[in-house]
Design an enzyme around this catalytic site. Sequence first.
Site, PDB file in Angstrom:
ATOM      1  N   LYS A  76       0.865  -1.176   0.000  1.00 20.71           N
ATOM      2  CA  LYS A  76       0.000   0.000   0.000  1.00 20.71           C
ATOM      3  C   LYS A  76       0.900   1.224   0.000  1.00 20.71           C
ATOM      4  O   LYS A  76       1.926   1.243   0.706  1.00 20.71           O
ATOM      5  CB  LYS A  76      -0.887  -0.032   1.250  1.00 20.71           C
ATOM      6  CG  LYS A  76      -1.903   1.100   1.329  1.00 20.71           C
ATOM      7  CD  LYS A  76      -2.793   0.947   2.568  1.00 20.71           C
ATOM      8  CE  LYS A  76      -3.862   2.020   2.629  1.00 20.71           C
ATOM      9  NZ  LYS A  76      -4.769   1.844   3.791  1.00 20.71           N
ATOM     10  N   SER A 151      -9.714   1.870   2.820  1.00 21.53           N
ATOM     11  CA  SER A 151      -8.838   2.663   1.985  1.00 21.53           C
ATOM     12  C   SER A 151      -7.792   1.838   1.247  1.00 21.53           C
ATOM     13  O   SER A 151      -7.154   2.342   0.327  1.00 21.53           O
ATOM     14  CB  SER A 151      -8.126   3.708   2.851  1.00 21.53           C
ATOM     15  OG  SER A 151      -7.306   3.056   3.807  1.00 21.53           O
ATOM     16  N   SER A 175     -10.025  -0.665   6.942  1.00 21.36           N
ATOM     17  CA  SER A 175      -9.450  -0.523   5.602  1.00 21.36           C
ATOM     18  C   SER A 175      -8.746  -1.742   5.028  1.00 21.36           C
ATOM     19  O   SER A 175      -8.319  -1.709   3.868  1.00 21.36           O
ATOM     20  CB  SER A 175      -8.478   0.653   5.563  1.00 21.36           C
ATOM     21  OG  SER A 175      -9.201   1.841   5.444  1.00 21.36           O
TER      22      SER A 175
HETATM   23  N1  GLN Z   1     -13.211   4.006   6.289  1.00 22.89           N
HETATM   24  C1  GLN Z   1     -12.600   4.469   7.508  1.00 22.89           C
HETATM   25  C2  GLN Z   1     -12.191   5.898   7.370  1.00 22.89           C
HETATM   26  O1  GLN Z   1     -12.485   6.474   6.390  1.00 22.89           O
HETATM   27  C3  GLN Z   1     -11.446   3.584   7.870  1.00 22.89           C
HETATM   28  C4  GLN Z   1     -10.229   3.893   7.107  1.00 22.89           C
HETATM   29  C5  GLN Z   1      -9.049   3.049   7.484  1.00 22.89           C
HETATM   30  O2  GLN Z   1      -9.185   1.996   8.118  1.00 22.89           O
HETATM   31  N2  GLN Z   1      -7.876   3.519   7.140  1.00 22.89           N
HETATM   32  O3  GLN Z   1     -11.591   6.464   8.217  1.00 22.89           O
END
Ligand code: GLN
Length: 486
Positions: A76, A151, A175
């Site tokens: 990532k 994400s 995410s």
């Molecule tokens: N969807 C969540 C957010 O927008 C989690 C994101 C993540 O785990 N990095 O913060």
Amino acid sequence: MFDHTIPELSALLRDRKVSSEELSRLYLARIARLDGALNAFITVDAEKAIAQARAADARIARGEAGPLTGIPIAHKDLFCAKGWKTTCGSRMLADWVAPYDAHVVEQLDRAGAVLLGKTNMDEFAMGSSNENSHFGPVKNPWDPARVPGGSSGGSAAAVAARLVPAATGTDTGGSIRQPASLTGTCGIRPTYGAVSRYGMVAFASSLDQGGAFGKSAEDLALMMNAMAGFDGRDSTSVERQKEDYARDLGKPLSGLRVGLPKEYFTADLAPDVASCVTAAIDELRRLGAATVEVSLPNQALAVPVYYVIAPAEASSNLSRFDGVRYGHRAASYTDLADMYRKSRAEGFGAEVQRRILVGTYVLSHGYYDAYYLQAQKVRRLIARDFAEAFRSCDVIAGPVCPSVAFPIGEKASDPVQMYLEDLYTIPVNLAGLPGLSVPCGLGAHGLPVGLQVIGNYFDEARMLQVAHQYQLATDWHRKAPPGYGA
Ligand code: GLN
């Protein structure tokens, strides 16, 4: 070949059926052919990858190979990798080249894995759909009109489309598990502190945790074996013995107690998802597990609590991107304040700006007690709910996401709807617990559904055992998106 799991590829490498260089070239060619339609990668570097693959081949020839030696992977794009662009999906860092390796990058390098590229992501890991990337949205290989989740959507889409056998991700609120669920891949978020955050660009430091995607529970165990372990450079890295996450994979599930939180099976859950998850739980019973109902009474407060704490930490972490210490600097400005303002306004996208504003607000004088402190207290209650539940069960099972992958654009203008994607994943992060997602069926429109397995602190080996035993009895994890099987 592209459908193989890590142990299957590893056997081919060991038996000299294929070299790591050949394997890496095959994957690089596949990325070149297919990623144009998916946008899963931000950077691919064939030259660096081939050099690493040759080193892996030499190591295999010397008989010094481990299970990941010669296996292509992707990171990532928020893991610093020396000499690689590390953009965090942001204009702010669009041209930034990392001068050092993250702990995770170093560990996988040491294990002999071959880094093919860096994957697309929501900007600074904020999002649930991968629509918040400066480099454009990632498409779900199951249906390019739909999101892959976020994400870590680039890593999930890349593994689902067989562009790479395994990849890293981070999970602050879901995410890893949410994109794994929406793309039919396997993903694990380890216990907070199990995997070092050194060199992993921070979003919300008390919630961020690096983890992995793969095609099977066994893949995840092998990735964890390389990634996890104490690192003195991360003050929250937990000092424990290195462990073998694959040690319990072969053990049967008889006697295992699976907790089913009653709050996870309500009207919020789409019926198609509910029926896949329920069928998976029936399978666990057939395999010898016993189910018990448990309750997580403060579960409904998790999303609101998260959207106070995560933005608060983000507003602090992201203050370093000011065009001076780090990041994009505006081309013209009148004075210092104007330079900060313009650089940050140009460098950050809308969602990141929203989080910084919310975070700054809840930390400000007069609101700190009402929001931030209150959220911290409720966070403790959420963690306590899990502790109570784990008195009567060994693992908790339930859904990952309320529905299957949604169309690109559907929730983009409604942040609250988007935030509710993480209803079932966020409580785990607030408590610092480990969780994983494994494919457990196809729901509406033939789209994948994930089963979430949540474990107690540092109980990843047991979660992986549950997932592996389930995968011995079922083949959902073997299903490729239409047109991507190989
Ligand atoms: N969807 C969540 C957010 O927008 C989690 C994101 C993540 O785990 N990095 O913060």
